[in-house]
Design an enzyme around this catalytic site. Structure first.
Site, PDB file in Angstrom:
ATOM      1  CG  ASP A 198      -0.347  -0.187   2.550  1.00  0.00           C
ATOM      2  OD1 ASP A 198       0.889  -0.398   2.635  1.00  0.00           O
ATOM      3  OD2 ASP A 198      -1.076  -0.142   3.563  1.00  0.00           O
ATOM      4  CG  PHE A 213      -1.169   8.490   9.587  1.00  0.00           C
ATOM      5  CD1 PHE A 213      -0.031   7.760   9.912  1.00  0.00           C
ATOM      6  CD2 PHE A 213      -2.388   7.819   9.494  1.00  0.00           C
ATOM      7  CE1 PHE A 213      -0.106   6.392  10.153  1.00  0.00           C
ATOM      8  CE2 PHE A 213      -2.468   6.450   9.731  1.00  0.00           C
ATOM      9  CZ  PHE A 213      -1.325   5.748  10.066  1.00  0.00           C
ATOM     10  CG  ASP A 237       6.136   6.121   6.387  1.00  0.00           C
ATOM     11  OD1 ASP A 237       6.851   7.083   6.087  1.00  0.00           O
ATOM     12  OD2 ASP A 237       5.468   6.080   7.447  1.00  0.00           O
TER      13      ASP A 237
HETATM   14  P1  IMP Z   1       7.140   1.253   6.460  1.00  0.00           P
HETATM   15  O1  IMP Z   1       7.337   2.404   7.406  1.00  0.00           O
HETATM   16  O2  IMP Z   1       7.555   1.643   5.067  1.00  0.00           O
HETATM   17  O3  IMP Z   1       7.803   0.012   6.952  1.00  0.00           O
HETATM   18  O4  IMP Z   1       5.585   0.999   6.398  1.00  0.00           O
HETATM   19  C1  IMP Z   1       5.000  -0.148   6.940  1.00  0.00           C
HETATM   20  C2  IMP Z   1       3.502  -0.124   6.877  1.00  0.00           C
HETATM   21  O5  IMP Z   1       3.039   0.927   7.703  1.00  0.00           O
HETATM   22  C3  IMP Z   1       2.880   0.130   5.519  1.00  0.00           C
HETATM   23  O6  IMP Z   1       2.742  -1.026   4.764  1.00  0.00           O
HETATM   24  C4  IMP Z   1       1.528   0.652   5.935  1.00  0.00           C
HETATM   25  O7  IMP Z   1       0.650  -0.420   6.194  1.00  0.00           O
HETATM   26  C5  IMP Z   1       1.822   1.401   7.219  1.00  0.00           C
HETATM   27  N1  IMP Z   1       1.923   2.847   6.970  1.00  0.00           N
HETATM   28  C6  IMP Z   1       3.012   3.605   6.709  1.00  0.00           C
HETATM   29  N2  IMP Z   1       2.684   4.891   6.512  1.00  0.00           N
HETATM   30  C7  IMP Z   1       1.336   4.940   6.649  1.00  0.00           C
HETATM   31  C8  IMP Z   1       0.367   6.003   6.531  1.00  0.00           C
HETATM   32  O8  IMP Z   1       0.644   7.181   6.234  1.00  0.00           O
HETATM   33  N3  IMP Z   1      -0.943   5.644   6.744  1.00  0.00           N
HETATM   34  C9  IMP Z   1      -1.332   4.369   7.036  1.00  0.00           C
HETATM   35  N4  IMP Z   1      -0.461   3.353   7.135  1.00  0.00           N
HETATM   36  C10 IMP Z   1       0.852   3.649   6.942  1.00  0.00           C
HETATM   37 MG    MG Z   2      -0.734  -1.217   7.516  1.00  0.00          MG
END
Ligand code: IMP
Ligand code: MG
Length: 175
Positions: A100, A152, A103
């Protein structure tokens, strides 16, 4: 539903449909002649996976994984665990991870290496959203739907405390 916590619509269903068509065509071209394993990262990528796979004109196998690094917090904990693993064997196969949002990149960095270690032929990433401002791990997606600002994000699969996944558009949580 606490809709008053959700901001304006940032990206519409029509925009997502159009982008899925473009990226699906690109993926079909890039993997021409190969059998692709598309892996949906649950739960956030469920709508995006459905959109993308419709436009992939290849012999395709789909599978699902659940990884966790967040809990109920807005910030990644930095520790990734696999809560639901693949059913299929990916040895020697090209794998496309469908996510999705990238981040911090910590989740995908972990999953990419994990699948490479299992002997996948290649591991690429197709993400609905890319949030470059949040990046901590050295990773980039190969196919990006849209780049988003440092907010977010909720809707279209993305949640806050498991809510808002069902919104048919991409929005953000107000402070
Ligand atoms: P990461 O920080 O790239 O490891 O993100 C891990 C997971 O955190 C993503 O797959 C999303 O499910 C969730 N995530 C990160 N940023 C957001 C956001 O802005 N909104 C909702 N979920 C998020
Ligand atoms: Mg998630």
């Amino acid at each position: 539903m606490a809709k008053d916590a959700v901001g304006e619509i940032m990206i519409t269903q029509a925009q997502i449909d159009e982008r899925a068509r473009e990226l699906g065509a690109q993926i079909s071209q890039d993997y021409a002649g190969e059998e692709l394993v598309m892996v949906c990262i649950l739960k956030g990528a469920v709508l995006w996976m459905g959109d993308i796979m419709k436009h992939v004109e290849l012999d395709t196998v789909i599978d699902f994984m659940t990884a966790s690094s967040y809990g109920a917090a807005r910030e990644s904990s930095g520790v990734v665990t696999i809560k639901k693993d693949l059913d299929c064997d990916i040895k020697g196969k090209p794998v496309l991870l469908v996510e999705d949002i990238v981040d911090s990149g910590i989740t995908l960095n972990y999953l990419k290496h994990n699948l490479q270690q299992r002997g996948a032929k290649s591991v690429r990433i197709c993400t609905l959203l890319d949030k470059p401002a949040g990046r901590k791990a050295d990773i980039r997606a190969d196919y990006v739907g849209f780049e988003v600002d440092d907010k977010f994000i909720v809707g279209y699969g993305l949640d806050f405390n498991q809510k808002y996944r069902n919104l048919p558009y991409i929005s953000f949580l107000k402070d």
